[in-house]
Design a protein around this motif. Structure first.
Motif, PDB file in Angstrom:
ATOM      1  N   ILE A  80       1.078  -0.932   0.074  1.00 43.33           N
ATOM      2  CA  ILE A  80       0.297  -0.657  -0.182  1.00 43.33           C
ATOM      3  C   ILE A  80       1.391   1.378  -0.462  1.00 43.33           C
ATOM      4  CG2 ILE A  80      -1.702  -1.089   0.769  1.00 43.33           C
ATOM      5  CD1 ILE A  80      -1.151   0.245   3.389  1.00 43.33           C
ATOM      6  N   PHE A  81       0.263   2.563  -0.571  1.00 33.95           N
ATOM      7  CA  PHE A  81       1.243   3.662  -0.794  1.00 33.95           C
ATOM      8  C   PHE A  81       0.510   4.981  -0.044  1.00 33.95           C
ATOM      9  CE2 PHE A  81       0.301   0.749  -4.318  1.00 33.95           C
ATOM     10  CZ  PHE A  81      -0.569   1.519  -4.511  1.00 33.95           C
ATOM     11  N   PRO A  82       0.397   5.715  -0.782  1.00 32.57           N
ATOM     12  CA  PRO A  82      -0.154   7.258   0.038  1.00 32.57           C
ATOM     13  C   PRO A  82      -0.517   7.495  -1.842  1.00 32.57           C
ATOM     14  CG  PRO A  82       1.711   7.450   0.351  1.00 32.57           C
ATOM     15  CD  PRO A  82       1.597   6.226  -0.268  1.00 32.57           C
ATOM     16  N   VAL A  83      -2.405   7.532  -1.571  1.00 35.88           N
ATOM     17  CA  VAL A  83      -3.048   7.915  -2.948  1.00 35.88           C
ATOM     18  C   VAL A  83      -3.922   9.713  -2.975  1.00 35.88           C
ATOM     19  CG1 VAL A  83      -3.898   5.334  -3.260  1.00 35.88           C
ATOM     20  CG2 VAL A  83      -5.018   6.945  -1.228  1.00 35.88           C
ATOM     21  N   ASP A  84      -4.294  10.219  -2.977  1.00 36.79           N
ATOM     22  CA  ASP A  84      -5.078  11.220  -3.462  1.00 36.79           C
ATOM     23  C   ASP A  84      -6.365  11.131  -3.356  1.00 36.79           C
ATOM     24  OD1 ASP A  84      -5.735  10.679  -5.868  1.00 36.79           O
ATOM     25  OD2 ASP A  84      -4.609  12.030  -7.754  1.00 36.79           O
ATOM     26  N   LYS A  85      -6.762  12.149  -3.719  1.00 38.95           N
ATOM     27  CA  LYS A  85      -8.577  11.642  -3.065  1.00 38.95           C
ATOM     28  C   LYS A  85      -9.358  10.934  -4.028  1.00 38.95           C
ATOM     29  CE  LYS A  85      -9.658  16.249  -4.935  1.00 38.95           C
ATOM     30  NZ  LYS A  85      -8.823  16.145  -5.460  1.00 38.95           N
ATOM     31  N   ASP A  86      -8.864  11.124  -5.029  1.00 43.45           N
ATOM     32  CA  ASP A  86      -9.471  10.156  -6.043  1.00 43.45           C
ATOM     33  C   ASP A  86      -9.045   8.307  -5.998  1.00 43.45           C
ATOM     34  OD1 ASP A  86     -10.954  11.729  -7.780  1.00 43.45           O
ATOM     35  OD2 ASP A  86      -9.144  12.668  -8.521  1.00 43.45           O
ATOM     36  N   GLY A  87      -8.071   8.578  -5.613  1.00 41.47           N
ATOM     37  CA  GLY A  87      -7.263   6.435  -5.247  1.00 41.47           C
ATOM     38  C   GLY A  87      -6.106   6.563  -5.886  1.00 41.47           C
ATOM     39  N   ILE A 119       3.950  -4.328   2.548  1.00 46.18           N
ATOM     40  CA  ILE A 119       5.170  -2.912   2.558  1.00 46.18           C
ATOM     41  C   ILE A 119       4.078  -1.783   2.227  1.00 46.18           C
ATOM     42  CG2 ILE A 119       6.330  -2.278   0.856  1.00 46.18           C
ATOM     43  CD1 ILE A 119       7.562  -5.133   0.479  1.00 46.18           C
ATOM     44  N   VAL A 120       4.523  -1.121   3.467  1.00 47.28           N
ATOM     45  CA  VAL A 120       3.830   0.012   3.632  1.00 47.28           C
ATOM     46  C   VAL A 120       4.306   1.132   3.142  1.00 47.28           C
ATOM     47  CG1 VAL A 120       1.818   1.972   5.102  1.00 47.28           C
ATOM     48  CG2 VAL A 120       2.080  -0.829   5.250  1.00 47.28           C
ATOM     49  N   ASP A 121       4.411   2.009   1.856  1.00 50.71           N
ATOM     50  CA  ASP A 121       5.245   2.588   1.247  1.00 50.71           C
ATOM     51  C   ASP A 121       5.142   3.933   1.749  1.00 50.71           C
ATOM     52  OD1 ASP A 121       7.911   3.836   0.162  1.00 50.71           O
ATOM     53  OD2 ASP A 121       6.886   3.689  -1.894  1.00 50.71           O
ATOM     54  N   GLY A 122       5.825   5.060   2.435  1.00 53.46           N
ATOM     55  CA  GLY A 122       5.196   6.307   2.619  1.00 53.46           C
ATOM     56  C   GLY A 122       4.637   6.030   3.973  1.00 53.46           C
ATOM     57  N   ALA A 123       5.378   5.179   4.800  1.00 53.39           N
ATOM     58  CA  ALA A 123       4.603   4.734   6.228  1.00 53.39           C
ATOM     59  C   ALA A 123       4.228   6.193   6.791  1.00 53.39           C
ATOM     60  CB  ALA A 123       4.513   3.798   6.879  1.00 53.39           C
ATOM     61  N   ASP A 124       5.345   7.649   6.240  1.00 51.59           N
ATOM     62  CA  ASP A 124       4.148   8.468   7.337  1.00 51.59           C
ATOM     63  C   ASP A 124       2.945   9.275   7.316  1.00 51.59           C
ATOM     64  OD1 ASP A 124       5.924  10.425   5.389  1.00 51.59           O
ATOM     65  OD2 ASP A 124       6.957   8.919   5.782  1.00 51.59           O
ATOM     66  N   ARG A 125       2.803   8.879   5.819  1.00 47.01           N
ATOM     67  CA  ARG A 125       1.520   9.615   5.475  1.00 47.01           C
ATOM     68  C   ARG A 125       0.516   9.081   5.888  1.00 47.01           C
ATOM     69  NH1 ARG A 125       2.589  14.359   3.948  1.00 47.01           N
ATOM     70  NH2 ARG A 125       1.028  14.568   2.336  1.00 47.01           N
ATOM     71  N   LEU A 126       0.881   8.411   6.733  1.00 45.08           N
ATOM     72  CA  LEU A 126      -1.068   7.313   7.475  1.00 45.08           C
ATOM     73  C   LEU A 126      -1.877   8.165   8.148  1.00 45.08           C
ATOM     74  CD1 LEU A 126       0.652   4.504   8.808  1.00 45.08           C
ATOM     75  CD2 LEU A 126      -1.132   3.958   7.569  1.00 45.08           C
ATOM     76  N   VAL A 127      -3.093   8.681   8.085  1.00 41.31           N
ATOM     77  CA  VAL A 127      -3.554   9.883   8.665  1.00 41.31           C
ATOM     78  C   VAL A 127      -3.771   8.493  10.105  1.00 41.31           C
ATOM     79  CG1 VAL A 127      -4.730   9.993   6.557  1.00 41.31           C
ATOM     80  CG2 VAL A 127      -5.806   8.034   8.110  1.00 41.31           C
ATOM     81  N   PRO A 128      -4.325   9.663  10.910  1.00 45.34           N
ATOM     82  CA  PRO A 128      -4.170   9.365  12.746  1.00 45.34           C
ATOM     83  C   PRO A 128      -5.264   7.939  12.362  1.00 45.34           C
ATOM     84  CG  PRO A 128      -3.518  11.779  12.457  1.00 45.34           C
ATOM     85  CD  PRO A 128      -3.896  10.926  11.182  1.00 45.34           C
ATOM     86  N   THR A 151       9.987   4.423   5.037  1.00 43.27           N
ATOM     87  CA  THR A 151       9.826   5.757   5.313  1.00 43.27           C
ATOM     88  C   THR A 151      10.387   6.503   5.498  1.00 43.27           C
ATOM     89  OG1 THR A 151       8.671   7.888   6.778  1.00 43.27           O
ATOM     90  CG2 THR A 151       9.739   5.813   7.832  1.00 43.27           C
ATOM     91  N   SER A 152      11.010   8.236   5.141  1.00 42.26           N
ATOM     92  CA  SER A 152      11.956   8.488   5.358  1.00 42.26           C
ATOM     93  C   SER A 152      11.554   9.828   6.027  1.00 42.26           C
ATOM     94  CB  SER A 152      12.269   9.717   3.613  1.00 42.26           C
ATOM     95  OG  SER A 152      11.235  10.834   3.708  1.00 42.26           O
ATOM     96  N   LYS A 153      10.300   9.958   6.482  1.00 44.79           N
ATOM     97  CA  LYS A 153      10.485  10.995   8.472  1.00 44.79           C
ATOM     98  C   LYS A 153      10.119  10.094   9.315  1.00 44.79           C
ATOM     99  CE  LYS A 153       9.076  14.337   5.100  1.00 44.79           C
ATOM    100  NZ  LYS A 153       8.290  13.416   4.196  1.00 44.79           N
ATOM    101  N   PRO A 154      10.734   9.224   9.919  1.00 41.42           N
ATOM    102  CA  PRO A 154      10.320   8.052  11.020  1.00 41.42           C
ATOM    103  C   PRO A 154       9.873   9.149  12.548  1.00 41.42           C
ATOM    104  CG  PRO A 154      12.456   8.240  10.930  1.00 41.42           C
ATOM    105  CD  PRO A 154      12.063   8.332   9.646  1.00 41.42           C
ATOM    106  N   SER A 155      10.381  10.207  11.810  1.00 38.41           N
ATOM    107  CA  SER A 155      10.264  11.054  13.075  1.00 38.41           C
ATOM    108  C   SER A 155       8.104  11.386  13.649  1.00 38.41           C
ATOM    109  CB  SER A 155      10.808  12.497  13.138  1.00 38.41           C
ATOM    110  OG  SER A 155      10.611  13.576  11.926  1.00 38.41           O
ATOM    111  N   ASP A 156       8.131  11.573  12.241  1.00 36.46           N
ATOM    112  CA  ASP A 156       6.532  11.248  11.884  1.00 36.46           C
ATOM    113  C   ASP A 156       5.570  10.488  12.540  1.00 36.46           C
ATOM    114  OD1 ASP A 156       6.837  13.871  10.824  1.00 36.46           O
ATOM    115  OD2 ASP A 156       6.106  13.743   8.948  1.00 36.46           O
TER     116      ASP A 156
END
Ligand SMILES: [Zn+2]
Length: 334
Positions: A80-87, A119-128, A151-156
């Protein structure tokens, strides 16, 4: 994709192979490190070896499982990966709760062999809400499954997520590895490849993007124009500022201009081996030994302009660039 075909990351791969050999694969990982250096490739190679029928610490590349993994159709591979509002896939998008629910559903079916690998790509983009829903799964994934957050932003991340995963920190690729790839695979001239490997900071994806979007050439043109501007060339200075303000990838170009002043500083100090723009040695020589303080203030002026234009400040782009070009070129209204 096997471990052996991944460029670099021997240390990180060694940790994963050690876990496989000792049958102590953690149930959840965070692969953290800069963008574009191959974290996701390692995650896919890991998923492949966990499912390869050869049963070794690297995949064979020949069995049915390996070929299904290579074409992303293996039933044990869930990405899975981050998607825009149209998926649609969008690195700036979000990972929403429905995507997490789908993963949880997929994990419900037991595997008869291999390991289900998420594999969760861009995992820092998970909504809370999605991160929260995922916590239980991260803590106790169903037997025979492994989750990899890339992730490239583990601090998030929420600390509760971090504490449930084994963290593997990926370092940027060594310059020589990126350079070698650019020469051997992309057919670049060694000087240009050297420049690109330094300017991309060890990110192969960034280096390839610089080739594809013509950034390297644009960099040469802008630096060339900038170095031709003399004290009385106000019109040309303003024209360059105007052209820059209309350029795509301005932030990147400003980084390149910064690297140019940095090169002039290190060259003036006799540290030629630290020059990033290797392919512009002639221009560097022509620019001559500059005055140290003036070069440093030009470097910082570029950085200040870059920050001013970027969010959250959003300073007027053209005006900021006009002030910048006049300043660094020394052009003055007479
Ligand atoms: Zn195989």
């Amino acid at each position: 994709m096997s471990f052996s075909s991944v460029l670099g990351h021997a240390r990180e791969i060694g940790i994963l192979q050690g876990a496989i050999k000792s049958s102590r694969v953690a149930h959840a990982f965070i692969f953290a490190g800069p963008d574009g250096i191959g974290k996701k490739l390692v995650a896919r190679a890991f998923a492949t070896v966990l499912n390869c029928s050869s049963g070794g610490d690297d995949s064979c590349g020949a069995c049915a499982d390996c070929s299904m993994m290579a074409s992303s159709i293996h039933p044990n591979l869930i990405e899975i990966f981050p998607v825009d509002k149209d998926g649609e896939k969008d690195p700036e998008g979000l990972i929403r709760i429905n995507q997490i629910r789908e993963v949880q559903n997929a994990l419900r079916y037991r595997v008869d062999r291999g390991m289900k690998t998420v594999i969760v790509d861009g995992a820092d983009r998970l909504v809370p809400a999605a991160a929260h829903a995922f916590l239980k799964t991260l803590e106790e994934p169903p037997p025979g499954s492994v989750i990899i957050l890339v992730t490239s932003k583990p601090s998030d991340f929420m600390p509760t997520v971090l504490s449930r995963c084994q963290r593997i920190s990926f370092r940027p690729l060594p310059e020589e590895a990126v350079k070698g790839f650019l020469v051997d695979v992309k057919g670049l001239d060694p000087n240009e490849a050297g420049a690109l490997s330094r300017l991309s900071g060890g990110s192969l994806a960034k280096a390839c993007a610089f080739i594809d979007d013509g950034s390297l050439q644009k960099r040469r043109e802008v630096i060339h124009r900038l170095s031709l501007i003399g004290p009385s060339d106000v019109a040309e200075a303003l024209k360059l500022a105007e052209d820059l303000s209309k350029t795509d990838g301005l932030d990147e170009l400003l980084e390149f201009i910064k690297s140019w002043y940095r090169d002039r500083i290190v060259a003036s100090e006799g540290a030629q081996h630290l020059v990033a723009n290797n392919d512009m040695q002639r221009q560097l020589k022509d620019a001559g030994v500059g005055e140290f303080n003036r070069l440093c203030s030009a470097f910082w002026a570029v950085e200040e302009a870059r920050k001013a234009i970027a969010p959250p400040r959003y300073a007027n782009k053209q005006l900021t660039l006009e002030v910048l070009v006049l300043k660094v070129s020394g052009a003055r209204f007479m």
